[in-house]
Write a protein that holds these residues in place. Sequence first.
Motif, mmCIF file in Angstrom:
data_model
loop_
_atom_site.group_PDB
_atom_site.id
_atom_site.type_symbol
_atom_site.label_atom_id
_atom_site.label_comp_id
_atom_site.label_asym_id
_atom_site.label_seq_id
_atom_site.Cartn_x
_atom_site.Cartn_y
_atom_site.Cartn_z
ATOM 1 N N PRO A 183 6.101 -1.136 -3.621
ATOM 2 C CA PRO A 183 6.142 -0.879 -5.062
ATOM 3 C C PRO A 183 7.215 0.146 -5.438
ATOM 4 C CG PRO A 183 3.876 -0.902 -4.282
ATOM 5 C CD PRO A 183 4.738 -0.935 -3.057
ATOM 6 N N GLY A 184 8.090 -0.253 -6.363
ATOM 7 C CA GLY A 184 9.096 0.671 -6.882
ATOM 8 C C GLY A 184 10.229 1.003 -5.945
ATOM 9 N N ALA A 185 10.342 0.320 -4.814
ATOM 10 C CA ALA A 185 11.388 0.651 -3.851
ATOM 11 C C ALA A 185 12.779 0.372 -4.424
ATOM 12 C CB ALA A 185 11.197 -0.133 -2.564
ATOM 13 N N ARG A 186 13.720 1.231 -4.047
ATOM 14 C CA ARG A 186 15.119 1.021 -4.408
ATOM 15 C C ARG A 186 15.843 0.405 -3.218
ATOM 16 N NH1 ARG A 186 19.974 5.527 -5.094
ATOM 17 N NH2 ARG A 186 21.655 3.989 -5.290
ATOM 18 N N LEU A 187 16.623 -0.624 -3.453
ATOM 19 C CA LEU A 187 17.425 -1.264 -2.414
ATOM 20 C C LEU A 187 18.878 -0.851 -2.577
ATOM 21 C CD1 LEU A 187 17.801 -3.333 -0.091
ATOM 22 C CD2 LEU A 187 18.102 -5.085 -1.866
ATOM 23 N N LEU A 188 19.456 -0.284 -1.530
ATOM 24 C CA LEU A 188 20.866 0.088 -1.501
ATOM 25 C C LEU A 188 21.547 -0.760 -0.432
ATOM 26 C CD1 LEU A 188 23.338 1.849 -2.170
ATOM 27 C CD2 LEU A 188 22.439 3.561 -0.557
ATOM 28 N N VAL A 189 22.352 -1.726 -0.858
ATOM 29 C CA VAL A 189 23.082 -2.579 0.079
ATOM 30 C C VAL A 189 24.487 -2.017 0.250
ATOM 31 C CG1 VAL A 189 23.990 -4.890 0.512
ATOM 32 C CG2 VAL A 189 21.730 -4.618 -0.514
ATOM 33 N N LEU A 190 24.840 -1.742 1.497
ATOM 34 C CA LEU A 190 26.171 -1.227 1.828
ATOM 35 C C LEU A 190 27.067 -2.418 2.128
ATOM 36 C CD1 LEU A 190 25.032 1.684 4.177
ATOM 37 C CD2 LEU A 190 25.504 1.785 1.709
ATOM 38 N N GLU A 191 27.967 -2.710 1.213
ATOM 39 C CA GLU A 191 28.733 -3.958 1.277
ATOM 40 C C GLU A 191 29.605 -4.061 2.520
ATOM 41 O OE1 GLU A 191 28.275 -6.477 -0.627
ATOM 42 O OE2 GLU A 191 26.916 -5.510 -2.050
ATOM 43 N N GLU A 216 0.810 -1.218 0.000
ATOM 44 C CA GLU A 216 0.000 0.000 0.000
ATOM 45 C C GLU A 216 0.846 1.272 0.000
ATOM 46 O OE1 GLU A 216 -2.661 -0.067 3.332
ATOM 47 O OE2 GLU A 216 -3.143 -2.186 3.056
ATOM 48 N N VAL A 217 2.133 1.154 0.285
ATOM 49 C CA VAL A 217 2.991 2.345 0.332
ATOM 50 C C VAL A 217 3.040 2.978 -1.055
ATOM 51 C CG1 VAL A 217 5.330 3.212 0.712
ATOM 52 C CG2 VAL A 217 4.378 1.465 2.242
ATOM 53 N N GLN A 218 2.701 4.259 -1.122
ATOM 54 C CA GLN A 218 2.588 4.944 -2.413
ATOM 55 C C GLN A 218 3.627 6.047 -2.597
ATOM 56 O OE1 GLN A 218 0.389 3.975 -4.890
ATOM 57 N NE2 GLN A 218 0.101 2.240 -3.502
ATOM 58 N N VAL A 219 4.587 6.159 -1.692
ATOM 59 C CA VAL A 219 5.596 7.206 -1.821
ATOM 60 C C VAL A 219 6.918 6.593 -2.265
ATOM 61 C CG1 VAL A 219 4.511 8.693 -0.099
ATOM 62 C CG2 VAL A 219 6.240 7.030 0.626
ATOM 63 N N PRO A 220 7.780 7.378 -2.929
ATOM 64 C CA PRO A 220 9.106 6.860 -3.290
ATOM 65 C C PRO A 220 9.831 6.347 -2.058
ATOM 66 C CG PRO A 220 8.694 8.979 -4.336
ATOM 67 C CD PRO A 220 7.581 8.773 -3.357
ATOM 68 N N THR A 221 10.427 5.173 -2.183
ATOM 69 C CA THR A 221 11.008 4.508 -1.017
ATOM 70 C C THR A 221 12.419 4.022 -1.301
ATOM 71 O OG1 THR A 221 8.822 3.792 -0.241
ATOM 72 C CG2 THR A 221 10.724 2.568 0.595
ATOM 73 N N LEU A 222 13.293 4.260 -0.324
ATOM 74 C CA LEU A 222 14.674 3.789 -0.358
ATOM 75 C C LEU A 222 14.877 2.852 0.830
ATOM 76 C CD1 LEU A 222 17.716 3.985 -1.320
ATOM 77 C CD2 LEU A 222 17.918 5.896 0.295
ATOM 78 N N ILE A 278 11.638 -6.103 2.393
ATOM 79 C CA ILE A 278 10.898 -4.840 2.351
ATOM 80 C C ILE A 278 10.930 -4.256 0.946
ATOM 81 C CG2 ILE A 278 10.851 -2.455 3.178
ATOM 82 C CD1 ILE A 278 11.969 -3.461 5.843
ATOM 83 N N ALA A 279 12.098 -4.268 0.335
ATOM 84 C CA ALA A 279 12.238 -3.676 -0.999
ATOM 85 C C ALA A 279 11.386 -4.418 -2.025
ATOM 86 C CB ALA A 279 13.707 -3.675 -1.413
ATOM 87 N N ARG A 280 11.236 -5.720 -1.853
ATOM 88 C CA ARG A 280 10.373 -6.481 -2.776
ATOM 89 C C ARG A 280 8.909 -6.135 -2.575
ATOM 90 N NH1 ARG A 280 13.853 -10.839 -1.368
ATOM 91 N NH2 ARG A 280 12.298 -11.599 0.138
#
Length: 280
Positions: free
Chosen positions: A250-258, A221-227, A245-247
């Motif tokens: 909708p449209g979420a970007r996943l940034l993994v810090l190695e 249901e989250v409708q805002v841009p998400t990181l 969470i990223a899956r």
Amino acid sequence: MTTVHVNGVALGIESFGADDAPLVLLVGGTTMLSWPDALCERLAAAGRRAVRYDLRDSGASTTTDPEAPAYTLRDLAADAAALAEALGGGPAHLAGIGVGGMVAQVAVLDHPAAFSALTLVGTRAVAPGPPDDDLPDHDGPTMRRLFARPQPDWTDREAVAEFAAVGAEIRGDDPAAARAVAARVWDRTPGTAPPVQLANQLGMVFARLDCAPRWRERLPEVQVPTLVVHGRRDRFFPVGNGEAIARAVPGARLLVLEDAATALPGAAVGEVAEAMLTLG
């Protein structure tokens, strides 16, 4: 630093940047110092008003009884929405770290008009306690080492800072950074009673908090841009939690810090700030 009164409580805040700039509201996890100074300064330099704040029962916010909190996760989410409104400037970019990320998820779901973007750092989509079967739990050996240690003398600032440094080393975080933050948290903690110190230093109030009902199933249901930001070496909330969470959003970007574990390391501040700024 100052306090803002919303929902019948005082919330301790610290503001970076111009008061009329677009607001980025940073939910503490549990204190505001979970968010590095350098990140707040980067956001302010880019034309944002970064406001970090303490959750209830931590820092400069209302502290009553961390062993028996008379509020729920939904109340903390409502605090975030009310604080965004009190600070003005329209919908806010909301960011939560650790347990503050749980607050942020529920806040965006329950109060969608209050927020324009969402950043989640090192968190998961289920309440404290056993996770869902498809989510990785805390790393067992790490947790055993953490909880096998005797608690420090909470009246001794240096002992508390050393306790935090050793814990950081066990988790894979920077011990020197953890020591410095723990000393600052100790300075801001309203008393040395163990329950108050545990709430401020370890966020233990969440172990007693009513987090029902579940919210994971509502993430679509989250409708805002998400990181979603997560450390590859996080042993507390392993990276599979952030990936889930990223899956779901909708449209979420996943940034993994190695090279990151649980805490947000100084070396990653620039990358995280830039990613947050792309959301608005």
